[in-house]
Scaffold this motif. Sequence first.
Motif, PDB file in Angstrom:
ATOM      1  N   VAL A  18      -7.482  29.464  20.955  1.00 58.82           N
ATOM      2  CA  VAL A  18      -7.797  29.255  19.598  1.00 58.82           C
ATOM      3  C   VAL A  18      -8.308  27.757  19.543  1.00 58.82           C
ATOM      4  CG1 VAL A  18      -6.876  28.508  17.226  1.00 58.82           C
ATOM      5  CG2 VAL A  18      -5.827  30.793  18.581  1.00 58.82           C
ATOM      6  N   VAL A  19      -9.700  27.695  19.076  1.00 67.47           N
ATOM      7  CA  VAL A  19     -10.270  26.324  19.243  1.00 67.47           C
ATOM      8  C   VAL A  19     -10.855  25.743  17.800  1.00 67.47           C
ATOM      9  CG1 VAL A  19     -10.877  26.868  21.626  1.00 67.47           C
ATOM     10  CG2 VAL A  19     -12.395  27.236  19.553  1.00 67.47           C
ATOM     11  N   ILE A  20     -10.957  24.564  17.547  1.00 63.91           N
ATOM     12  CA  ILE A  20     -11.617  23.953  16.714  1.00 63.91           C
ATOM     13  C   ILE A  20     -13.080  23.388  16.950  1.00 63.91           C
ATOM     14  CG2 ILE A  20     -11.604  22.185  14.855  1.00 63.91           C
ATOM     15  CD1 ILE A  20      -8.646  22.547  14.645  1.00 63.91           C
ATOM     16  N   GLU A  21     -13.999  23.601  16.390  1.00 67.47           N
ATOM     17  CA  GLU A  21     -15.521  23.455  16.783  1.00 67.47           C
ATOM     18  C   GLU A  21     -16.243  23.362  15.569  1.00 67.47           C
ATOM     19  OE1 GLU A  21     -17.521  26.254  19.108  1.00 67.47           O
ATOM     20  OE2 GLU A  21     -16.312  27.998  18.258  1.00 67.47           O
ATOM     21  N   LYS A  22     -17.374  22.689  15.863  1.00 71.46           N
ATOM     22  CA  LYS A  22     -18.302  22.339  14.988  1.00 71.46           C
ATOM     23  C   LYS A  22     -19.220  23.665  14.905  1.00 71.46           C
ATOM     24  CE  LYS A  22     -21.492  18.879  13.143  1.00 71.46           C
ATOM     25  NZ  LYS A  22     -22.103  17.388  13.377  1.00 71.46           N
ATOM     26  N   ILE A  34     -19.384  20.633   9.580  1.00 72.52           N
ATOM     27  CA  ILE A  34     -18.582  21.569   9.363  1.00 72.52           C
ATOM     28  C   ILE A  34     -17.627  21.921  10.353  1.00 72.52           C
ATOM     29  CG2 ILE A  34     -18.048  24.239   8.417  1.00 72.52           C
ATOM     30  CD1 ILE A  34     -21.178  23.819   7.264  1.00 72.52           C
ATOM     31  N   TYR A  35     -16.408  22.103  10.431  1.00 70.70           N
ATOM     32  CA  TYR A  35     -15.450  22.519  11.598  1.00 70.70           C
ATOM     33  C   TYR A  35     -14.767  23.361  11.370  1.00 70.70           C
ATOM     34  CZ  TYR A  35     -16.955  18.051  13.759  1.00 70.70           C
ATOM     35  OH  TYR A  35     -17.509  16.805  14.471  1.00 70.70           O
ATOM     36  N   ALA A  36     -14.549  24.229  12.162  1.00 72.79           N
ATOM     37  CA  ALA A  36     -13.701  25.755  12.048  1.00 72.79           C
ATOM     38  C   ALA A  36     -12.800  25.988  13.029  1.00 72.79           C
ATOM     39  CB  ALA A  36     -14.711  26.606  11.439  1.00 72.79           C
ATOM     40  N   LYS A  37     -11.851  26.853  12.667  1.00 67.53           N
ATOM     41  CA  LYS A  37     -10.881  27.169  13.769  1.00 67.53           C
ATOM     42  C   LYS A  37     -11.464  28.630  14.142  1.00 67.53           C
ATOM     43  CE  LYS A  37      -6.433  26.437  13.351  1.00 67.53           C
ATOM     44  NZ  LYS A  37      -5.270  26.544  12.826  1.00 67.53           N
TER      45      LYS A  37
END
Length: 411
Positions: free
Chosen positions: A384-388, A250-253
Amino acid sequence: MLINLMKFIRGYLKIQVYGFSPERFINLCSNRNILIWGLENQNHQYEMFLSVRDFKKLKPILKKTNTKLKITERHGLPFFLYKYRKRKMFFGGIILFSIILYILSLFIWDIDVSGNYSRTDNVILDFLSQNDVYHGMLKKQISCEQIEQMIRSEYDDIIWASAQIKGTRLLIRVQENTDVGMITENATPSDIIATKDCIITSIITRKGTPMVTQGSVVKKGDVLVSGRVDVYNDNGEIADYQYYAADADIYAKTLEEYNEEFDIKYTSKNYTENEKLRFYLRILNKKINIRSGKISYNEYDMITNESQLKIGNNFYLPFILGKVQIKEYVSTTSTYTKDEAIARGNKMLKEFCEILIEKGVQIVENNVKIHIGKKSCKIDGFLVVIEKIGKRVDTEILSIPEERTNTDELE
């Protein structure tokens, strides 16, 4: 290597052969299995090496070939012992040293841990110490299988551990599972929940029931993937539940807040050429100063380097040699200019971003500002990042209502 050692232990000679027929002498040595090496011809005289044992067999050969020999060099342990036969203290020291080395070889003097990333060496070493595995313990008291089992039982994220004794070292190798999606076969039923407020950018579910989709806005603590899977009957009603350890990528902003501050005025160190060295020896927990003295500097830095003494790669000794470097400096107070403050702020932010990138975080937007005041410089804002994301929690076990169960039985 082994052959040279045997030659040294037995002793060997370098001889010079001359006379009527030295060539025949060499041939007869070969026929009688007398080993010679390093053969050289020096003005019709042959020089060679042979063992002390074979030297005693040369008398009939010399007589038969009418040749003569001269001993030019003596090598090996027998000659060494004979030369120093009257120095009893010397040999006593060698024997005592050998006994001490043998006693030291019975203990573990170095524990090396590798493969650990989520926790430091000291954390694992403290755990081992609490379970009676420590520096200075007898090797025969160590059970490598028991150590491996203890580590795997204590740390759920360690999926493989190996313990091995080499010399006076205990080598511990571990492999961690830092991926929330990877699970073991007989894992406890579990959900994956959000660890922070976020917007889902992608989700790939392998086991369990996904509770969100791409673009879903979730709050911290919301269930992302449930470990409970509903089983329906022919009427479309829930007849039973099956439980799994939820498994998904699952990856999310998300928003990563950043706040740092430093003073506009700062103190810098200007090192002089004055420097002093101190040495000490640490034996187990006792520190012995080899070279010490009064430090006359008003301001100074102390840099300490320690190295554990060892013989070869794996024979570590319980002796640590320390070197202390004392460097004098003079403090000066300065003030950052606007450009210097901005440069330092950007450097701090860059280092923070590099740490995030090393963890696999993708930075998509930078909303961090630098504010320069009279006394301090503040760097604050958010990225603002996208991470697991996601962490495991136990799944709530539900029971099937009785009326529904009875209805299924009547059907």
